[in-house]
Design an enzyme around this catalytic site. Sequence first.
Site, short mmCIF file in Angstrom:
data_model
loop_
_atom_site.label_atom_id
_atom_site.label_comp_id
_atom_site.label_asym_id
_atom_site.label_seq_id
_atom_site.Cartn_x
_atom_site.Cartn_y
_atom_site.Cartn_z
N ASP A 13 0.82 -1.22 0.00
CA ASP A 13 0.00 0.00 0.00
C ASP A 13 0.84 1.27 0.00
OD1 ASP A 13 -2.27 -1.67 0.25
OD2 ASP A 13 -1.96 -1.74 2.41
N LYS A 16 2.31 2.22 -5.11
CA LYS A 16 3.03 1.75 -6.30
C LYS A 16 2.24 2.01 -7.58
CE LYS A 16 3.34 -2.39 -4.41
NZ LYS A 16 2.97 -2.15 -3.03
N LYS A 18 0.29 4.41 -8.56
CA LYS A 18 0.47 5.77 -9.10
C LYS A 18 1.85 5.90 -9.77
CE LYS A 18 2.07 10.16 -8.51
NZ LYS A 18 1.96 11.48 -8.02
N GLY A 40 -3.99 -4.02 -4.26
CA GLY A 40 -4.95 -2.98 -4.63
C GLY A 40 -4.15 -1.78 -5.07
N HIS A 41 -4.08 -1.56 -6.38
CA HIS A 41 -3.26 -0.46 -6.90
C HIS A 41 -4.17 0.63 -7.47
CE1 HIS A 41 0.35 -3.45 -7.38
NE2 HIS A 41 0.05 -3.15 -6.14
N THR A 42 -4.07 1.82 -6.88
CA THR A 42 -4.94 2.91 -7.33
C THR A 42 -4.19 3.80 -8.31
OG1 THR A 42 -6.00 2.85 -5.18
CG2 THR A 42 -6.41 4.80 -6.50
N GLN A 224 2.23 -5.99 -3.00
CA GLN A 224 2.55 -6.09 -1.56
C GLN A 224 3.88 -5.38 -1.28
OE1 GLN A 224 1.40 -9.37 -3.10
NE2 GLN A 224 -0.52 -8.38 -2.70
N ASP A 333 2.65 14.75 1.44
CA ASP A 333 1.65 15.79 1.72
C ASP A 333 0.80 15.48 2.95
OD1 ASP A 333 0.95 13.79 -0.37
OD2 ASP A 333 -1.08 14.57 -0.06
P1 IMP Z 1 -2.80 -12.70 1.88
O1 IMP Z 1 -1.82 -12.16 0.91
O2 IMP Z 1 -4.23 -12.41 1.50
O3 IMP Z 1 -2.57 -14.14 2.21
O4 IMP Z 1 -2.59 -11.91 3.27
C1 IMP Z 1 -1.40 -12.07 4.04
C2 IMP Z 1 -1.01 -10.74 4.68
O5 IMP Z 1 -0.58 -9.83 3.69
C3 IMP Z 1 -2.15 -10.03 5.43
O6 IMP Z 1 -1.61 -9.35 6.54
C4 IMP Z 1 -2.66 -9.03 4.41
O7 IMP Z 1 -3.30 -7.93 5.01
C5 IMP Z 1 -1.36 -8.62 3.74
N1 IMP Z 1 -1.53 -8.16 2.37
C6 IMP Z 1 -1.75 -8.90 1.28
N2 IMP Z 1 -1.82 -8.13 0.18
C7 IMP Z 1 -1.63 -6.87 0.59
C8 IMP Z 1 -1.55 -5.61 -0.10
O8 IMP Z 1 -1.67 -5.50 -1.32
N3 IMP Z 1 -1.34 -4.52 0.68
C9 IMP Z 1 -1.15 -4.61 2.03
N4 IMP Z 1 -1.20 -5.74 2.70
C10 IMP Z 1 -1.44 -6.87 1.99
#
Ligand code: IMP
Length: 430
Positions: A13, A16, A18, A40-42, A224, A333
């Site tokens: 989060d 990345k 952007k 989740g890439h915005t 991630q 910001d």
């Molecule tokens: P999983 O990838 O769904 O198995 O989750 C494992 C851990 O990685 C959890 O703590 C999730 O919240 C975290 N996680 C997985 N994908 C993301 C991401 O894109 N952003 C932030 N945390 C993530």
Amino acid sequence: MPAYAVIGGQWGDEGKGKVIDYLAGKVASVVRYAGGNNAGHTVVNDRGKFELHLIPSGICWEGVSGIIGNGVVVDPEGLLSELDGLGSRGVDTSLLYVSERAHVIMPYHIVLDELEEKAKGVNAVGTTGRGIGPTYVDKVSRIGIRIGDLLDIKGVLVPRLEQALSFKNALFTKVYEVEPVNLDDILAKCRVWADRLAPHIQPTEQIIQDLLAGDKSILLEGAQGTLLDVDHGSYPYVTSSSPSIGGACIGLGLNPQEIAGVVAVFKAYSTRVGSGPMPSELLGDFADELREKAHEYGTTTGRARRVGWFDAVAARYSRQVNGLTGMVLTRLDILDGFSAVKICVGYEVDGQRIDRFPSNTGLLERCQPVYEEHPGWDQPTASATDVSHLPANALSYVRRIEELVGCQIQIISTGPSREETILVHEIIPG
Ligand code: IMP
């Protein structure tokens, strides 16, 4: 021409999406190598705001292909709904390629993710519930289904699914005491997925090698973050793939010499979703204020993110694991208007100072942050497009981060849109 990587330096989060969208106009292809639709890439650009989970963030650039590499796990339902969403907004997705070697997240993986989390009780990881872990488990157990298998239903898919379901259904009925999965129901879904995805399923390793042999660069899009890496993160509170740069070689069929630059994105503070240690975490009213100001809620699950000060110890570790050639600092910001800002410069455990990120999660949990306090700034950094526009205290904060991490900041992001960017040093030449 070489490949350049933009990866997550913290717990994901970092913004990345952007950064990738900003850089993608300079490359032939943007390539995902690990993870799945847990990401989740915005992206905010002249076509609007897009929330992408699986499709690479360069998709809005005309003529730039998107590649989902073999190291990614693909939920076909999720992929189709993203393709439909982009198509309905006029985005051309014909140049989206999915590796025939990528593993499929099956409906039973999603069920298992939930059952396993429940069974772990207080030790639950806090996964996104997208079936990521169970799909990687099957891949390594050699009972996974690959996207390419969808194209040979009778010859390959049916026998492989029969084998997988014999294991899964034993688990469902005997261990978890829930209903078994029906082969025909899954096959019916597979037929629909195969029909729609067939044009996108390709030998992507070859496409990548051909691109690199030509005169265009490619951009590797991390998902991630390094601190969620299954090997290098805060295990077991990690994801099940390798978001760090090593994952890119395996997840694409790329040799390391082809990667000319590895840049990690860091927020100007820290966030984390799910369980696990976070030494510089903030709690209480100030944490709530920061979370609300930054709207720190997950793009994928909507969960409130934990927030904290910038952790220079963790960032330095991330630099070492990835051999970073540069950094991107985002969301500077958000710190505008605070009277003071802090950076975690070390940890203290049992009266002892530690300057390294420990691999022992128990130890990491007991680490108390040692902070350095810096004066805040009143004038906005929001929307700044040049370093000279930054208030002096904001610039000193940025310089101190560079010094502590031991790496140059190449881009500072000062807002969600492409224009709200300070390019300090080019990442991709030309
Ligand atoms: P999983 O990838 O769904 O198995 O989750 C494992 C851990 O990685 C959890 O703590 C999730 O919240 C975290 N996680 C997985 N994908 C993301 C991401 O894109 N952003 C932030 N945390 C993530």
